[in-house]
Design a protein around this motif. Structure first.
Motif, PDB file in Angstrom:
ATOM      1  N   PRO A 179      -9.845-106.583 -46.603  1.00 31.12           N
ATOM      2  CA  PRO A 179      -9.161-106.401 -45.360  1.00 31.12           C
ATOM      3  C   PRO A 179      -8.850-104.847 -45.125  1.00 31.12           C
ATOM      4  N   VAL A 180      -8.625-104.789 -43.890  1.00 30.72           N
ATOM      5  CA  VAL A 180      -8.302-103.521 -43.164  1.00 30.72           C
ATOM      6  C   VAL A 180      -6.847-103.180 -42.778  1.00 30.72           C
ATOM      7  N   THR A 181      -6.298-102.130 -42.820  1.00 31.77           N
ATOM      8  CA  THR A 181      -4.759-101.882 -42.234  1.00 31.77           C
ATOM      9  C   THR A 181      -4.849-101.128 -41.063  1.00 31.77           C
ATOM     10  N   ARG A 182      -4.275-101.618 -40.049  1.00 28.31           N
ATOM     11  CA  ARG A 182      -4.022-101.011 -38.784  1.00 28.31           C
ATOM     12  C   ARG A 182      -2.476-100.676 -38.483  1.00 28.31           C
ATOM     13  N   THR A 183      -2.371 -99.483 -37.904  1.00 25.26           N
ATOM     14  CA  THR A 183      -0.765 -99.023 -37.597  1.00 25.26           C
ATOM     15  C   THR A 183      -0.693 -99.144 -36.055  1.00 25.26           C
ATOM     16  N   ALA A 184       0.473 -98.768 -35.695  1.00 29.50           N
ATOM     17  CA  ALA A 184       0.699 -99.157 -34.272  1.00 29.50           C
ATOM     18  C   ALA A 184       0.061 -97.997 -33.602  1.00 29.50           C
ATOM     19  N   GLY A 185      -0.601 -98.385 -32.379  1.00 30.90           N
ATOM     20  CA  GLY A 185      -1.379 -97.778 -31.613  1.00 30.90           C
ATOM     21  C   GLY A 185      -2.867 -97.672 -31.735  1.00 30.90           C
ATOM     22  N   GLU A 186      -3.341 -98.045 -32.990  1.00 31.03           N
ATOM     23  CA  GLU A 186      -4.824 -98.185 -33.244  1.00 31.03           C
ATOM     24  C   GLU A 186      -5.398 -99.570 -32.454  1.00 31.03           C
ATOM     25  N   THR A 187      -6.693 -99.481 -32.307  1.00 27.41           N
ATOM     26  CA  THR A 187      -7.283-100.455 -31.699  1.00 27.41           C
ATOM     27  C   THR A 187      -7.692-101.544 -32.463  1.00 27.41           C
ATOM     28  N   VAL A 188      -7.331-102.681 -32.158  1.00 22.09           N
ATOM     29  CA  VAL A 188      -7.756-104.085 -32.914  1.00 22.09           C
ATOM     30  C   VAL A 188      -8.684-104.628 -32.128  1.00 22.09           C
ATOM     31  N   LEU A 189      -9.942-105.133 -32.920  1.00 16.36           N
ATOM     32  CA  LEU A 189     -11.079-105.548 -32.076  1.00 16.36           C
ATOM     33  C   LEU A 189     -10.915-107.176 -32.040  1.00 16.36           C
ATOM     34  N   SER A 190     -11.341-107.807 -31.166  1.00 22.14           N
ATOM     35  CA  SER A 190     -11.308-109.145 -31.028  1.00 22.14           C
ATOM     36  C   SER A 190     -12.359-109.774 -32.228  1.00 22.14           C
ATOM     37  N   GLY A 191     -11.903-110.993 -32.633  1.00 21.17           N
ATOM     38  CA  GLY A 191     -12.875-111.512 -33.733  1.00 21.17           C
ATOM     39  C   GLY A 191     -12.261-111.184 -35.012  1.00 21.17           C
ATOM     40  N   ALA A 192     -11.578-110.162 -35.129  1.00 19.33           N
ATOM     41  CA  ALA A 192     -10.585-109.983 -36.595  1.00 19.33           C
ATOM     42  C   ALA A 192      -9.815-110.966 -36.860  1.00 19.33           C
ATOM     43  N   VAL A 193      -9.545-111.515 -37.925  1.00 21.85           N
ATOM     44  CA  VAL A 193      -8.537-112.496 -38.381  1.00 21.85           C
ATOM     45  C   VAL A 193      -7.241-111.740 -38.970  1.00 21.85           C
ATOM     46  N   ASN A 194      -6.060-112.311 -38.255  1.00 22.56           N
ATOM     47  CA  ASN A 194      -4.900-111.552 -38.553  1.00 22.56           C
ATOM     48  C   ASN A 194      -4.528-111.949 -40.165  1.00 22.56           C
ATOM     49  N   GLY A 195      -3.683-111.114 -40.734  1.00 24.43           N
ATOM     50  CA  GLY A 195      -3.016-111.258 -42.172  1.00 24.43           C
ATOM     51  C   GLY A 195      -2.004-112.321 -41.867  1.00 24.43           C
ATOM     52  N   SER A 196      -1.073-112.062 -42.659  1.00 22.50           N
ATOM     53  CA  SER A 196      -0.073-113.066 -43.122  1.00 22.50           C
ATOM     54  C   SER A 196       1.423-112.659 -42.215  1.00 22.50           C
ATOM     55  N   ARG A 197       1.318-111.765 -41.249  1.00 19.81           N
ATOM     56  CA  ARG A 197       2.445-111.744 -40.509  1.00 19.81           C
ATOM     57  C   ARG A 197       1.927-111.890 -38.896  1.00 19.81           C
ATOM     58  N   ALA A 198       2.931-112.315 -38.164  1.00 19.87           N
ATOM     59  CA  ALA A 198       2.914-112.286 -36.676  1.00 19.87           C
ATOM     60  C   ALA A 198       2.843-110.880 -36.317  1.00 19.87           C
ATOM     61  N   ILE A 199       1.789-110.598 -35.278  1.00 24.12           N
ATOM     62  CA  ILE A 199       1.767-109.334 -34.815  1.00 24.12           C
ATOM     63  C   ILE A 199       1.769-109.432 -33.140  1.00 24.12           C
ATOM     64  N   ARG A 200       2.009-108.273 -32.423  1.00 19.38           N
ATOM     65  CA  ARG A 200       1.957-108.226 -31.009  1.00 19.38           C
ATOM     66  C   ARG A 200       0.575-107.239 -30.758  1.00 19.38           C
ATOM     67  N   VAL A 201       0.147-107.285 -29.714  1.00 25.27           N
ATOM     68  CA  VAL A 201      -1.077-106.771 -29.365  1.00 25.27           C
ATOM     69  C   VAL A 201      -1.095-106.721 -28.026  1.00 25.27           C
ATOM     70  N   ARG A 202      -1.494-105.470 -27.142  1.00 28.68           N
ATOM     71  CA  ARG A 202      -1.573-105.335 -25.673  1.00 28.68           C
ATOM     72  C   ARG A 202      -3.203-105.329 -25.490  1.00 28.68           C
ATOM     73  N   ALA A 203      -3.500-106.216 -24.380  1.00 28.81           N
ATOM     74  CA  ALA A 203      -5.079-106.402 -24.258  1.00 28.81           C
ATOM     75  C   ALA A 203      -5.521-105.071 -23.715  1.00 28.81           C
ATOM     76  N   LEU A 204      -6.463-104.500 -24.292  1.00 24.78           N
ATOM     77  CA  LEU A 204      -7.139-103.574 -23.688  1.00 24.78           C
ATOM     78  C   LEU A 204      -8.496-103.759 -22.856  1.00 24.78           C
ATOM     79  N   ARG A 205      -9.097-104.987 -22.957  1.00 24.48           N
ATOM     80  CA  ARG A 205     -10.209-105.495 -22.210  1.00 24.48           C
ATOM     81  C   ARG A 205     -10.240-106.822 -22.039  1.00 24.48           C
ATOM     82  N   ARG A 206     -10.658-107.486 -20.884  1.00 18.08           N
ATOM     83  CA  ARG A 206     -10.925-108.861 -20.676  1.00 18.08           C
ATOM     84  C   ARG A 206     -11.791-109.339 -21.972  1.00 18.08           C
ATOM     85  N   SER A 207     -11.490-110.646 -22.043  1.00 21.23           N
ATOM     86  CA  SER A 207     -12.488-111.479 -23.065  1.00 21.23           C
ATOM     87  C   SER A 207     -13.907-111.145 -23.091  1.00 21.23           C
ATOM     88  N   ALA A 208     -14.386-111.153 -21.865  1.00 25.14           N
ATOM     89  CA  ALA A 208     -15.886-111.031 -21.585  1.00 25.14           C
ATOM     90  C   ALA A 208     -16.274-109.708 -21.975  1.00 25.14           C
TER      91      ALA A 208
END
Length: 640
Positions: A179-208
């Motif tokens: 597993p990799v750890t990300r902090t606030a402000g870092e980019t999270v890529l679609s397809g990654a599986v979240n860990g054990s806590r609910a998180i908030r993400v702001r969309a950077l790109r459309r799904s396509a």
């Protein structure tokens, strides 16, 4: 029951053949042997006609395959009254397709797993909705939407992490199991599986446009692509057909019994040749996907196996692609922070890797970037933007000097690069950045040289001093620098020996990746243009995967050839035994299924292959083939 009906519908020839066999057996049991023979003969004759029509179509397209052996075997068994054997041959041919289908699904399980995990639903928070979320299809998420990602859920689109910290499983993207750890402000890529806590993400790109959907598109292309399986088998078609007919003819001539001809030919049907290569190549594609390398079809696997030359881009390929600002050199009268602010404000509109280093440096110093009234980028040269009423130009010295004649070159140490800045037509200074070589680059170059890649070169748009310094540090002794994209394409086209492997990342590498025999994109950072143009995409940010892709190609082609030779050897041995008359036609037809199974089981070895070891210096490691490459040659040392 539903599965049985589905299988019957998926393979209609098998269903029809079994039905005809049951009917014929019932008629024979009722004393109506003539009817049984007539129905079987009519059915097999229809299959023969259908196969001949397909053969004619193939010949009209310039393709001569192995179907002639199957047709001759069916006709021969009917001619000597071995109708049961003829029916078994039909069942064997159609059953071979079913076995190939099953083995193919087994071999492509890694690709299928990627498709099955594609995110479908997003939990969206939008203004006016309070704390409530709405579940929307992932492709309806808009840029800027705030998303809730629950524990163990797949991130639906690329986004910026709003939560303070989160842990993600990115194995489906990069092949990295930890597993990799990300902090606030870092980019999270679609397809990654979240860990054990609910998180908030702001969309950077459309799904396509997001990373995982780009991977899905590559996977679909790989699944739909036809590998060089038939072509590989057809290299053996004419000699195998000739040998089989010669053995069958000799058996008939020496014994004077025409039945021997049929008994030999039922063991010469081409299923092992037609099945072995497809299963091996599909296994290689799946193995590559598991390693974090998406390969767009079996043709690419074969080309990787035969690669004789390799060309690398520098920035982001041989180097880490994260240049660090080491010096700000303003022109007289210019404040260093003001110079950096101008450059960062303009570079926010650039996709070049140096632009990212400048933006990060400005952010680290607390320097705010300004929005531009107008901006445009000239690929590989630089960017022009109107910032606060001033026209700011950032880029290569020649590009900046064309707009600011007073531009002066700044002295650079080996391995350093400079972005020059002009404001309102006057030289404002230079920013010096350093981008270190990847720690694995030297080992990858050494591995390639030890495994059949005779020539390794660098093709880069960067300045020669910087290119030479990086090349020396990674063991590349041939460098072509200061290149435009068109010049890269020209040099790649002239390079020998072939096939030529080209590795790069970024939009400016897309033309040369498309032009090379094998283009590999370092796609971990979402360079979709390069990924679209390339034949293979490395999902993990490691150059080691390039060497591993070549190793997988070599292993896969080796397995395919060995499986084909196993099928040929077993078939020829069985045919020679059949010349003695000890193998009745029915037993021979059934025995051919055992040969099919043996070749399939061996071909599935491509799923595993040899463990990859970058420290293995090898000898040549190449798969020998008379048509693998052209005579060695050279390209000019400098681009014209």
């Amino acid at each position: 029951m539903r599965r049985i009906l589905a299988a019957l519908g998926r393979y209609p020839v098998i269903t029809a053949t079994v039905a005809v066999g049951i009917i014929a057996a019932a008629l024979a049991g009722a004393g109506l042997s003539a009817w049984a023979t007539g129905i079987t003969t009519a059915y097999v004759s229809a299959i023969v006609v259908w196969t001949i029509i397909g053969m004619v179509r193939d010949v009209m397209r310039g393709h001569v395959g192995l179907d002639v052996l199957a047709v001759v075997a069916m006709v021969a068994t009917l001619a000597v009254g071995e109708t049961i054997a003829a029916l078994i041959i039909v069942l064997m041919l159609s059953g071979g397709e079913a076995l190939e289908d099953y083995a193919g699904r087994r071999a492509t399980r890694e690709l299928t797993a990627l498709l099955d995990r594609a995110p479908q639903i997003a939990h969206v928070r939008r203004p006016g909705a309070g704390d409530e979320t709405r579940d929307l299809p992932a492709d309806e998420v808009a840029v800027g939407d705030e998303l809730l990602v629950r524990p163990a859920e797949v991130v639906p689109v690329d986004g910026t992490l709003l939560s303070e910290e989160a842990s993600f499983d990115e194995s489906s993207l990069t092949g990295e199991s930890m597993p990799v750890t990300r902090t606030a402000g870092e980019t999270v890529l679609s397809g990654a599986v979240n860990g054990s806590r609910a998180i908030r993400v702001r969309a950077l790109r459309r799904s396509a446009d997001s990373q995982y959907q780009q991977i899905i598109a590559l996977v679909r292309a790989a699944q739909e692509s036809r590998a060089p399986m038939v072509r590989l088998a057809d290299r053996f078609a004419i000699p195998f057909t000739a040998v089989s007919l010669a053995i069958a003819g000799a058996a008939w001539g020496l014994s004077g019994d025409s039945v021997r001809f049929a008994e030999v030919l039922v063991l010469a049907t081409p299923c092992p040749l037609l099945i072995a290569a497809p299963v091996a190549f599909l296994g290689g594609i799946s193995r590559a996907a598991k390693a974090g390398i998406i390969v767009k079809g079996g043709t690419v696997i074969e080309q990787l196996a035969r690669a004789r030359s390799a060309a690398f881009d520098k920035t982001g390929t041989l180097t880490q692609g994260r240049p660090v600002l080491v010096d700000v050199r303003p022109a007289p009268g210019i404040d260093p922070d003001r110079l950096l602010a101008w450059a960062a404000s303009a570079e926010q509109y650039s996709a070049h890797v140096l632009a990212d280093g400048i933006r990060r440096a400005a952010s680290a110093r607390g320097i705010a970037v300004e929005a531009a009234d107008d901006a445009h980028e000239e690929a590989t040269n630089g960017v022009t933007a109107v910032i606060g009423g001033r026209r700011v130009v950032v880029g290569k010295p020649a590009y900046v000097a064309a707009l600011a004649p007073d531009t002066t070159l700044t002295a650079l140490e080996a391995g350093h690069a400079a972005a020059y800045v002009a404001v309102d037509g006057r030289f404002a200074g230079a920013l010096v950045l350093a981008d270190g070589a990847r720690p694995e680059s030297r080992a990858v170059v050494r591995w390639l040289r030890g495994h059949g890649v005779e020539r390794v070169t660098m093709l880069t748009g960067d300045a020669r001093p910087t290119a030479d310094a990086v090349a020396a540090s990674v063991g590349v002794d041939e460098v072509h620098a200061d290149l435009l994209p068109a010049e890269k394409v020209h040099l790649a086209a002239m390079m020998t020996p072939r096939p030529v492997l080209m590795v790069g990342d970024g939009v400016n590498d897309a033309p040369v990746l498309a032009a090379a025999d094998i283009g590999i994109a370092m796609g971990a950072r979402g360079a979709t243009a390069a990924g679209d143009a390339a034949d293979a995409v490395v999902l993990k940010d490691s150059l080691t995967k390039v060497a591993e892709a070549v190793a997988i190609g070599r292993d896969t082609l080796r397995v395919a050839y060995v499986a084909i030779w196993i099928g040929i050897a077993l078939s020829v041995a069985a045919m020679l035994l059949a010349t003695t008359g000890l193998v009745p036609a029915v037993i021979g037809a059934l025995g051919q299924e055992v040969i099919d199974l043996a070749t399939i089981l061996y071909a599935l070895r491509a799923l595993r292959g040899r463990p990859f070891d970058l420290s293995d210096r090898g000898t040549t490691g190449a798969v020998d083939d008379a048509h693998a490459h052209a005579p060695a040659g050279s390209v000019p040392a400098e681009a014209e």
